[in-house]
Scaffold this motif. Structure first.
Motif, PDB file in Angstrom:
ATOM      1  N   ALA A 183       0.108   5.535   0.948  1.00 36.99           N
ATOM      2  CA  ALA A 183       0.834   4.440   1.511  1.00 36.99           C
ATOM      3  C   ALA A 183       0.513   4.280   3.199  1.00 36.99           C
ATOM      4  N   SER A 193       2.559  -1.048  -1.390  1.00 37.07           N
ATOM      5  CA  SER A 193       2.394   0.370  -1.952  1.00 37.07           C
ATOM      6  C   SER A 193       3.551   0.597  -2.830  1.00 37.07           C
ATOM      7  N   GLY A 212       3.815   7.459  -4.897  1.00 44.89           N
ATOM      8  CA  GLY A 212       3.412   6.148  -4.146  1.00 44.89           C
ATOM      9  C   GLY A 212       4.739   5.523  -3.769  1.00 44.89           C
ATOM     10  N   ASN A 247      -3.258   3.212   3.818  1.00 42.58           N
ATOM     11  CA  ASN A 247      -3.240   2.002   3.693  1.00 42.58           C
ATOM     12  C   ASN A 247      -2.751   1.319   4.918  1.00 42.58           C
ATOM     13  N   GLY A 301       5.563   4.187   0.003  1.00 43.12           N
ATOM     14  CA  GLY A 301       5.870   2.958   0.316  1.00 43.12           C
ATOM     15  C   GLY A 301       7.170   2.471   1.116  1.00 43.12           C
TER      16      GLY A 301
END
Length: 428
Positions: free
Chosen positions: A322, A141, A266, A325, A270
């Motif tokens: 992030a 990410s 992002g 995911n 991440g």
């Protein structure tokens, strides 16, 4: 540190550089395509022709991935993508590049990505220790969003210096580096049980569906994510760039800043995930993050009328991704047997991304033929909406963002209330 994990980090860096080259090319091509006729539908079709073959082929690619070398599949897929970039380069140098060429190239790349995606996912599961999977998701990410930050800025600067051919040249050089790292450094174990008994691509697809039918929690996550993908692709994949260009007087610098801020969001997400300190309920992480992304991101993006509001919206929309995911990654690797991962990831991709082409096409149609014309009328509803989003070109696309924000947030809340999803955290 585990030696395979060290090799993966080198591979991750090389792939990030290759993604940066490809992303710069994609950004430059979007600007080029939109300036040809000023249609959001043109941008929508670029994504549409990338996703359709990806989804169809993904239904049958899983068994092929399980039965063949993951590394060779990744090398072949990346090589064909590089050839496509080379073709665009040659056409551009010869002044013969047309929009339909981009559609065709995107179709081929989408076809190859159907094999590359599950091959990469299985390879990660073989290389990376289980306790590092959440961190790997965060790292991916981070790199993906760093690319989002850098690519519009670099692409704009390089385009001014040397045009599309300079960006394509950098794209090809980054591919060569990533290819050599994958070929020479990354070692992917291939001694899976499926080697002894190879099955057809069609039987692999059937087995993947049978597994999902017997695991209703995972199946429900895939289906709900498919619908959330539909809502997000009505706007971000195809409408965001035309809307900001329309509302900013075709100011590509403003568009670049908004894209960069989305990437920063992002990156922040991440970094948080990659620390390995994000623990707890993975299913809850998915849907709470999605709820916040739609509620704060989409609605603010539609209501905003300047760079400050669009930037805040981009940050709010991208930071939770992030966590979405990471939640999916942990659940899938926890439940799916290693010998079936290629088939399950391929079928997951086909199902979860099946709604994306419809969202992309419908978003372009709604923007060009429904919302934009409607906002130019004296209809009482249009007048009320004009007070919320403003008037002029792009206001219809802004209303579309409001719609996806409300619908996406509501559906995220309803999804997490599903008992089969909540039970995943109880079972293991």
């Amino acid at each position: 540190m585990n030696s395979n994990f060290k090799r993966y980090i080198i591979f991750w860096i090389s792939q990030a550089l290759s993604q940066l080259g490809s992303s710069m090319t994609g950004f430059a091509l979007i600007l080029w395509a939109y300036t040809q006729n000023g249609s959001a539908m043109t941008v929508s079709l670029m994504s549409f022709f990338n996703y359709v073959p990806y989804i169809i082929v993904s239904l049958f690619a899983g068994a092929f991935v399980d039965n063949h070398s993951k590394k060779k599949i990744m090398l072949a897929s990346d090589s064909i993508a590089a050839v496509c970039s080379a073709v665009i380069f040659i056409l551009n140098v010869g002044c013969g590049l047309q929009i339909w060429h981009i559609y065709l190239v995107n179709f081929i790349i989408g076809f190859m990505n159907a094999f590359q995606g599950p091959a990469s996912s299985v390879a990660i599961g073989k290389i990376v220790p289980n306790d590092k999977l959440t961190q790997i998701s965060g790292m991916n990410s981070f790199s993906g969003n760093l690319v989002t930050v850098l690519s519009p800025i670099l692409a704009s600067s390089l385009f001014a210096l040397g045009g599309l051919k300079l960006i394509l040249s950098i794209d090809l050089l980054s591919f060569i580096f990533a290819f050599l790292v994958l070929f020479l450094i990354l070692k992917v174990p291939e001694d899976t049980p499926q080697k002894a008994e190879k099955k057809s691509m069609f039987s692999g697809c059937a087995e993947g569906f049978r597994y999902l039918r017997g695991n209703s929690g995972i199946f429900m996550i895939i289906i709900t994510m498919a619908l959330l993908n539909f809502f997000s692709r009505l706007t971000y994949e195809n409408i965001l760039s035309p809307m900001i260009l329309a509302r900013s007087g075709n100011n590509s610098f403003v568009l670049g800043i908004v894209n960069a801020v989305m990437g920063i969001g992002g990156i922040a997400g991440g970094i948080i995930v990659s620390t390995g300190k994000v623990k707890g309920n993975s299913a809850k992480m998915i849907y709470v993050s999605a709820f916040l992304s739609f509620l704060l991101g989409d609605i603010t993006m539609g209501a905003g009328r300047n760079l400050i509001f669009w930037s805040f919206a981009g940050l709010a929309a991208s930071l939770p991704i992030a966590f979405i995911n990471a939640g999916q990654t942990v659940i899938l690797y926890r439940y799916v047997p290693e010998e079936m991962q290629g088939r399950i990831f391929a079928v997951r991709n086909a199902l979860q991304f099946s709604t994306i082409p419809l969202g992309i096409l419908l978003g372009g149609i709604l923007a060009d033929y429904v919302f934009e014309p409607f906002m130019m009328t004296d209809n009482p509803v249009a007048i009320i909406l004009q007070k919320m989003v403003g008037t002029g070109a792009g206001s219809g696309m802004a209303v579309l963002f409001l719609c996806t924000g409300v619908l996406g947030a509501l559906f995220s809340f309803i999804s997490y209330r599903q008992k089969t999803i909540r039970n995943l955290e109880i079972e293991k």
